[in-house]
Enzyme design. Structure first.
Site, short mmCIF file in Angstrom:
data_model
loop_
_atom_site.label_atom_id
_atom_site.label_comp_id
_atom_site.label_asym_id
_atom_site.label_seq_id
_atom_site.Cartn_x
_atom_site.Cartn_y
_atom_site.Cartn_z
N CYS A 68 0.81 -1.22 0.00
CA CYS A 68 0.00 0.00 0.00
C CYS A 68 0.84 1.27 0.00
O CYS A 68 1.90 1.32 0.62
CB CYS A 68 -0.88 0.03 1.23
SG CYS A 68 -1.84 -1.44 1.50
N ARG A 111 5.25 -0.06 -5.83
CA ARG A 111 5.17 -0.87 -4.61
C ARG A 111 4.24 -2.07 -4.77
O ARG A 111 4.31 -3.00 -3.97
CB ARG A 111 4.67 0.00 -3.45
CG ARG A 111 5.64 1.09 -3.07
CD ARG A 111 4.98 2.13 -2.21
NE ARG A 111 4.69 1.64 -0.87
CZ ARG A 111 5.45 1.90 0.19
NH1 ARG A 111 6.54 2.61 0.06
NH2 ARG A 111 5.12 1.45 1.37
N ASN A 153 -1.99 2.16 5.92
CA ASN A 153 -1.14 1.01 5.58
C ASN A 153 -0.95 0.21 6.85
O ASN A 153 -0.79 0.80 7.92
CB ASN A 153 0.24 1.46 5.11
CG ASN A 153 0.21 2.10 3.75
OD1 ASN A 153 -0.84 2.19 3.13
ND2 ASN A 153 1.36 2.56 3.30
N GLY A 154 -0.88 -1.11 6.73
CA GLY A 154 -0.65 -1.94 7.91
C GLY A 154 -1.90 -2.72 8.25
O GLY A 154 -2.84 -2.81 7.46
N GLU A 211 18.20 -17.32 -7.67
CA GLU A 211 17.80 -15.96 -8.03
C GLU A 211 17.31 -15.90 -9.48
O GLU A 211 16.34 -15.22 -9.79
CB GLU A 211 18.97 -15.00 -7.78
CG GLU A 211 18.74 -13.55 -8.15
CD GLU A 211 17.59 -12.87 -7.42
OE1 GLU A 211 17.03 -13.44 -6.48
OE2 GLU A 211 17.23 -11.75 -7.83
N LYS A 270 13.62 -14.67 -10.56
CA LYS A 270 13.38 -13.57 -11.50
C LYS A 270 12.38 -14.00 -12.55
O LYS A 270 11.46 -13.27 -12.90
CB LYS A 270 14.66 -13.13 -12.22
CG LYS A 270 15.66 -12.30 -11.46
CD LYS A 270 15.19 -10.97 -10.99
CE LYS A 270 14.44 -11.10 -9.73
NZ LYS A 270 14.88 -10.69 -8.48
N LYS A 326 6.56 -4.49 -3.85
CA LYS A 326 7.98 -4.14 -3.75
C LYS A 326 8.42 -4.16 -2.30
O LYS A 326 9.54 -4.56 -1.98
CB LYS A 326 8.17 -2.74 -4.35
CG LYS A 326 9.61 -2.26 -4.36
CD LYS A 326 10.40 -3.03 -5.37
CE LYS A 326 11.87 -2.74 -5.33
NZ LYS A 326 12.65 -3.83 -5.94
C1 G6P Z 1 9.41 -8.53 -1.95
C2 G6P Z 1 10.05 -8.01 -3.22
C3 G6P Z 1 11.36 -8.75 -3.49
C4 G6P Z 1 12.27 -8.62 -2.29
C5 G6P Z 1 11.60 -9.09 -1.00
C6 G6P Z 1 12.41 -8.71 0.22
O1 G6P Z 1 8.98 -9.83 -2.14
O2 G6P Z 1 9.17 -8.16 -4.31
O3 G6P Z 1 11.99 -8.20 -4.62
O4 G6P Z 1 13.42 -9.38 -2.51
O5 G6P Z 1 10.33 -8.47 -0.85
O6 G6P Z 1 12.42 -7.32 0.31
P1 G6P Z 1 13.54 -6.44 0.96
O7 G6P Z 1 13.11 -5.03 0.70
O8 G6P Z 1 13.54 -6.79 2.43
O9 G6P Z 1 14.84 -6.77 0.32
#
Ligand code: G6P
Length: 613
Positions: free
Chosen positions: A2, A27, A100-101, A486, A490, A608
C-alpha cells in the site's frame, strides 16, 4: 505494498496526489483512491485497478480542494474491489482515512461498534478505525487530533495513516507505528507519503515519523509532532538525498531494464569510498566499531526475505570461506516464529532492499531481545530496518522501482564481499596476496558487468526461443547456487513461468525426473573449483535431452560442445562469480516477460515492499 500520499497547502491537491500515486505504483497494489477537502465538502473517489483507472473514474467529478489524501491498496482484509479501496469514510462521512498496515484487534472494536448500530460498508480493518475515531470525537467532544490519538491507544497492530475531516479543513493528521511515513516540509505546505518518492519533486526537507508518533500539519504552515502518549517531540528535519532523475525511466522502456543497466554504476557506488586498491584497504565505516565483535563472533546469522535472502546465501559462502566464521542464513519469516537459539555473542546481519520488510524487522527485534548484535544492509536510507539495527551499511544502489530486484541484489553482494574481506583481513584468515588480488578483481567488476550487458541482443534472441516454455530449471554450484535460485525467482516473478533453482548435483535426487526435450535447463558453468563437476551435471542433463542454456566463462570450449546455447561472461575469481553470472539471467527473464506481454515492473500479486507478515 500500500502507498500513501497526502497534501495540505495552497495548491490544488488532486494533481499532486495523483502524481504521487503514480510514483508509488512500483510498490504493487490492486485498487486506488483519493479524498479531497474543500472548506465545506469532502469528496472520496476510489476504484479497483490501476491509478489510471481512478483518473478515468473522476472525469467530470468535483476534484477541487487544497487538502487531500490518496492511497494505493494491496489487499489484506477483504478482496480488492471498489468498496474495500481506501480512503474510508467514517459513519457520518465527515472523516476520511487512508491506512497502511493491519489493525489486529479490529474485529473486537467492530463488534462493539456494531452493537451500537454503526453500519459498515467494507470488510476492512481501516473502516473500523475511521468509525472509532469519529465515535471518540463525538462522545468525548475532543478535536480530530485528540480523537486520533485516543483511538491509536486502543488499537493493536501496525499503521501508517493519514486522516482528514470536513469539520477541521485546515489540518491533516498523520501517524505511524511499524509502517513508515515521511513528511515533506515545503513553503506553507506539507506532503505526507509512505516513502519519499512522491515528495522529492517538491521539497528536500523531510521528517521521518518514529513509531507511535503522530503529526498535525496545518494550512498556515505550522506543525506539531507528539507521541500517542501525548508527549511532545522535537522533529528532526533531514535533507533528502534522492533526485528526481533516479525516479524516471531515463529512456528505457521499463524500470527493470534501466536498473539492470545501472549495475556497473550501482556496484561502483557500493564500492565508493570503501575500497582502496592502491592502499590495499577495505573500510566500511558503518561497521567500524563492530569489527572486533564480528571477528570474534562464534556465529553469524543472516536474516532476509526473497532476493535479499539469496544475497544472504552468497554471504554465507563468503564469510565462511574468507573469514572462517560459521554462518546460518534464515528466512526471516521462519526464524521469527521458531524459537531459535540466539546467543549474546552472535552477530545477526539483516539484509533488506526496502528496509521495511515486516518479517525481517520482526526477526531483528527478536534477535535484539536475546542480546545479539544486529548489523543492517539496506538500500533505503532512513528506513525502519536501518534504524532498528545497531550498525550497518547502506548499499547505495539508488532507488529500485521495478518490483523484481536486480541492482539491489548485486549491491548487497558487493557489500557482503567487502564486509567479509574486511573481517577476514582483521582476523588474518586471508593472505595479503589473496586479499589484494580480490580487491583488484572487485574493482574490475563494474567494467566486466558492462561487458555482460553488451550481450543483451544475444540474450534477447535466446529469450525469443524460450518464451513459450512452461517450466525452467536453473542449476548452479558453490557460489553460483544462490544465483540459480535468483535466476529462477526472476523468471517466475515477472513472466509467470514456473521455474526452480537447484544445486547442480542435487538435481539427480528429484528434478532430473522432469528433464526431457521440453525442459530448458539454465546451468551456470563458469570457471571455478566446481567447473568439472558442473560439466558432469550438464552431461547428465544432455543424456536426457534437456535443452541446455549455459552461462560460461569467455573462451570456454568444453561446455560449448555440450550445451545448445551459451552466454559468455568475463573471467573472474569464483568469490565474485555471482556478480557477473546473475546479469544474463536478469536479462533473460526480462526479455521473456516482455515477449509474453507481462507487466514487468508491476507483476501481478507482488509488492515491492512487503510490510505485512
Ligand atoms: C518482496 C520483493 C522482493 C524482495 C523481497 C524482500 O517480495 O518483491 O523483490 O526481494 O520483498 O524485500 P527487501 O526489501 O527486504 O529486500
Amino acid at each position: 505494498m500500500c502507498g500513501i500520499v497526502g497534501y495540505i497547502g495552497e495548491k490544488d491537491a488532486y494533481p499532486i496526489l495523483i502524481k504521487g500515486l503514480h510514483r508509488l505504483e512500483y510498490r504493487g497494489y490492486d485498487s486506488a483512491g483519493v479524498a479531497l477537502l474543500t472548506d465545506h465538502q469532502l469528496n472520496v473517489y476510489k476504484c479497483k485497478g490501476k491509478v489510471s483507472k481512478l483518473e478515468e473514474h473522476v472525469v467530470g467529478k468535483d476534484i477541487s480542494g487544497t487538502v487531500g489524501i490518496a492511497h494505493t491498496r494491496w489487499a489484506t482484509h477483504g478482496e480488492p474491489n471498489d468498496v474495500n479501496a481506501h480512503p474510508h469514510f467514517s459513519q457520518s462521512e465527515h472523516i476520511a482515512i487512508i491506512h497502511n498496515g493491519i489493525i489486529e484487534n479490529y474485529l473486537s472494536i467492530k463488534k462493539e461498534l456494531l452493537n451500537r448500530n454503526y453500519k459498515f460498508k467494507s470488510d476492512t480493518d481501516t473502516e473500523v478505525l475511521a468509525f472509532l475515531i469519529e465515535d471518540i470525537k463525538n462522545s468525548e467532544g475532543v478535536s480530530l487530533a485528540e480523537a486520533v490519538r485516543i483511538a491509536l491507544n486502543q488499537v493493536i497492530g501496525a499503521y501508517g495513516l493519514v486522516v482528514i475531516s470536513k469539520d477541521d479543513p485546515t489540518e491533516i493528521i498523520a501517524a505511524r507505528k511499524g509502517s513508515p511515513l515521511v513528511i515533506g516540509i515545503g513553503e506553507k505546505e506539507f506532503f505526507v507519503a509512505s516513502d519519499a518518492t512522491p515528495i522529492v519533486g517538491y521539497t528536500k526537507n523531510v521528517v521521518y515519523l518514529a513509531d507511535e508518533e503522530f503529526a498535525v500539519l496545518r494550512k498556515d504552515g505550522t506543525f506539531t509532532i507528539k507521541t500517542i502518549k501525548d508527549q511532545a517531540t522535537t522533529p528532526y528535519i533531514e535533507q533528502l538525498e534522492m533526485n528526481l532523475e533516479a525516479l524516471e525511466k531515463g529512456g528505457f522502456p521499463h524500470f527493470m531494464l534501466k536498473e539492470i543497466y545501472e549495475q556497473p554504476r550501482s556496484i561502483r557506488d557500493s564500492l565508493r569510498g570503501r575500497l582502496n586498491v592502491n592502499k590495499a584497504l577495505v573500510r566500511l565505516g558503518g561497521i567500524a566499531d563492530y569489527e572486533k565483535k564480528i571477528m570474534n563472533a562464534p556465529r553469524i546469522i543472516i536474516v532476509a526475505c526473497g532476493t535479499s535472502w539469496h544475497a544472504g546465501l552468497v554471504g554465507e559462502y563468503l564469510f565462511e570461506d574468507l573469514a572462517r566464521i560459521p554462518v546460518e542464513v534464515e528466512y526471516a519469516s521462519e526464524f521469527r516464529y521458531r524459537n531459535p537459539v540466539i546467543n549474546e555473542n552472535d552477530v545477526v546481519i539483516a539484509i533488506s532492499q526496502s528496509g521495511e520488510t515486516a518479517d525481517t524487522l520482526a526477526a531483528i527485534e527478536l534477535a535484539k531481545s536475546k542480546g545479539a548484535t544486529i548489523i543492517g544492509i539496506c538500500n533505503v536510507v532512513g528506513s525502519s530496518i536501518a534504524r532498528a539495527t545497531q550498525a550497518g551499511t547502506y548499499t547505495h544502489a539508488g532507488p529500485e522501482i521495478g518490483v523484481a530486484s536486480t541492482k539491489a541484489f548485486t549491491a548487497q553482494i558487493t557489500i557482503l564481499t567487502l564486509m567479509a574481506l574486511q573481517v577476514a583481513m582483521a582476523k588474518g584468515t586471508l593472505t595479503k596476496s589473496k586479499f589484494h588480488e580480490l580487491l583488484q578483481e572487485l574493482d574490475a567488476i563494474p567494467d566486466k558487468v558492462q561487458r555482460v550487458l553488451e550481450r543483451n541482443k544475444e540474450i534477447e534472441a535466446l529469450a525469443a526461443k524460450f518464451k513459450d516454455a512452461r517450466n525452467f530449471l536453473y542449476l548452479g554450484r558453490g557460489y553460483t547456487f544462490p544465483v540459480a535460485l535468483e535466476g529462477a525467482l526472476k523468471l517466475k516473478e515477472i513472466s509467470y513461468i514456473h521455474a526452480e533453482g537447484y544445486p547442480a548435483a542435487e538435481m539427480k535426487h528429484g528434478p532430473i525426473a522432469l528433464i526431457d526435450e521440453n525442459m530448458p535447463v539454465v546451468v551456470i558453468a563458469t570457471q571455478g573449483p566446481s567447473y568439472e563437476k558442473v560439466v558432469s551435471n550438464i552431461q547428465e542433463v544432455k543424456a536426457r535431452k534437456g535443452n541446455i542454456i549455459a552461462v560460461v566463462t569467455e573462451g570456454d570450449t568444453q561446455v560449448k560442445d555440450l550445451a545448445k546455447y551459451v552466454i559468455e561472461v568475463p573471467e573472474t575469481d569464483e568469490h565474485l562469480a555471482p556478480l557477473l553470472s546473475v546479469i544474463p539471467l536478469q536479462l533473460l527473464s526480462y526479455h521473456i516477460a516482455v515477449m509474453r506481454g507481462c507487466n514487468v515492473d508491476q507483476p501481478r500479486n507482488l509488492a515491492k515492499s512487503v510490510t505485512v507478515e
